[in-house]
Write an enzyme that holds these catalytic residues in place. Structure first.
Site, PDB file in Angstrom:
ATOM      1  N   THR A 122       6.126   2.455   8.915  1.00 47.84           N
ATOM      2  CA  THR A 122       6.557   3.550   8.054  1.00 47.84           C
ATOM      3  C   THR A 122       6.066   3.266   6.633  1.00 47.84           C
ATOM      4  OG1 THR A 122       8.704   2.515   7.702  1.00 47.84           O
ATOM      5  CG2 THR A 122       8.552   4.142   9.485  1.00 47.84           C
ATOM      6  N   THR A 135       7.056   3.361   3.244  1.00 44.85           N
ATOM      7  CA  THR A 135       7.715   2.508   2.250  1.00 44.85           C
ATOM      8  C   THR A 135       7.957   1.104   2.786  1.00 44.85           C
ATOM      9  OG1 THR A 135       8.767   4.456   1.318  1.00 44.85           O
ATOM     10  CG2 THR A 135       9.692   2.339   0.685  1.00 44.85           C
ATOM     11  N   CYS A 136       8.309   1.003   4.046  1.00 43.90           N
ATOM     12  CA  CYS A 136       8.536  -0.315   4.650  1.00 43.90           C
ATOM     13  C   CYS A 136       7.244  -1.130   4.658  1.00 43.90           C
ATOM     14  CB  CYS A 136       9.082  -0.165   6.069  1.00 43.90           C
ATOM     15  SG  CYS A 136      10.637   0.765   6.140  1.00 43.90           S
ATOM     16  N   SER A 137       6.108  -0.448   4.852  1.00 45.15           N
ATOM     17  CA  SER A 137       4.814  -1.117   4.924  1.00 45.15           C
ATOM     18  C   SER A 137       4.213  -1.413   3.553  1.00 45.15           C
ATOM     19  CB  SER A 137       3.816  -0.256   5.713  1.00 45.15           C
ATOM     20  OG  SER A 137       4.239  -0.125   7.048  1.00 45.15           O
ATOM     21  N   LEU A 166       8.338  -5.102   3.426  1.00 47.55           N
ATOM     22  CA  LEU A 166       7.839  -6.335   4.037  1.00 47.55           C
ATOM     23  C   LEU A 166       6.886  -7.083   3.104  1.00 47.55           C
ATOM     24  CD1 LEU A 166       7.684  -8.419   6.236  1.00 47.55           C
ATOM     25  CD2 LEU A 166       6.244  -6.874   7.573  1.00 47.55           C
TER      26      LEU A 166
END
Length: 172
Positions: free
Chosen positions: A50, A52-54, A58
């Site tokens: 996704t 923002t997560c990427s 992380l």
């Protein structure tokens, strides 16, 4: 603090006895294998790959890994309601350095050297933490994890940080 759920994560570990281009075996890893007698940070997010997560989550924890470890933290885990295959490919896609030989972590070899990805494919840990949410109408994701970060000290919640959102998502 409250005790974290002791569940089984279905993981993949490097196994050189398996021939071919995918030398991995299934391994059941319990929460207690990761957190009993240890102090760890887990950050949970809605999904691998996704935006923002990427782009932020992380990579941000990976960049801050040594600083986090200097705070008397034994390890850092990125948890998502995705299977082991997706979580591994996501880590590789983001350029995390794979741990190919050490088995010091129950998730290795075959996971990563710094932040370890933790597949909660059946949503067992997420539900046990009370962090399950359903994104059915908004994004069609189905059941996922709410964004949160937790410091776990010997299976107990030491600190919990939960994302606050104006979006109306139904909490499962």
């Amino acid at each position: 603090g409250d005790t974290v759920p002791d569940v089984v994560f279905k993981c993949r570990v490097r196994d050189e006895s398996v021939p071919g281009p995918n030398p991995f075996s299934w391994k059941d890893v319990k929460s207690s294998d990761l957190f009993k007698g240890k102090r760890a940070v887990v950050f949970a997010l809605p999904g691998a790959f996704t935006p923002t997560c990427s782009s932020t989550h992380l990579p941000g924890y990976e960049k801050a890994y040594e600083e986090i470890k200097s705070l008397d933290i034994d390890d850092v885990y990125c948890l998502s309601v995705n299977d082991a295959f997706v979580m591994r490919q996501w880590g590789l896609h983001l350029g995390l350095a794979e741990e190919k030989s050490s088995s010091a972590s129950p998730l290795n070899p075959g996971n990563f050297q710094q932040v370890k990805v933790l597949p909660d494919g059946a949503c067992l840990f997420t539900r046990g933490m009370g962090m399950s949410c359903t994104w059915d109408s908004e994004r069609g994701f189905g059941e996922r994890s709410w964004r949160y970060s937790v410091v776990i000290n010997d299976m107990k919640i030491e600190k919990l940080f939960v994302e606050v959102s104006r979006r109306s998502l139904s909490r499962a």
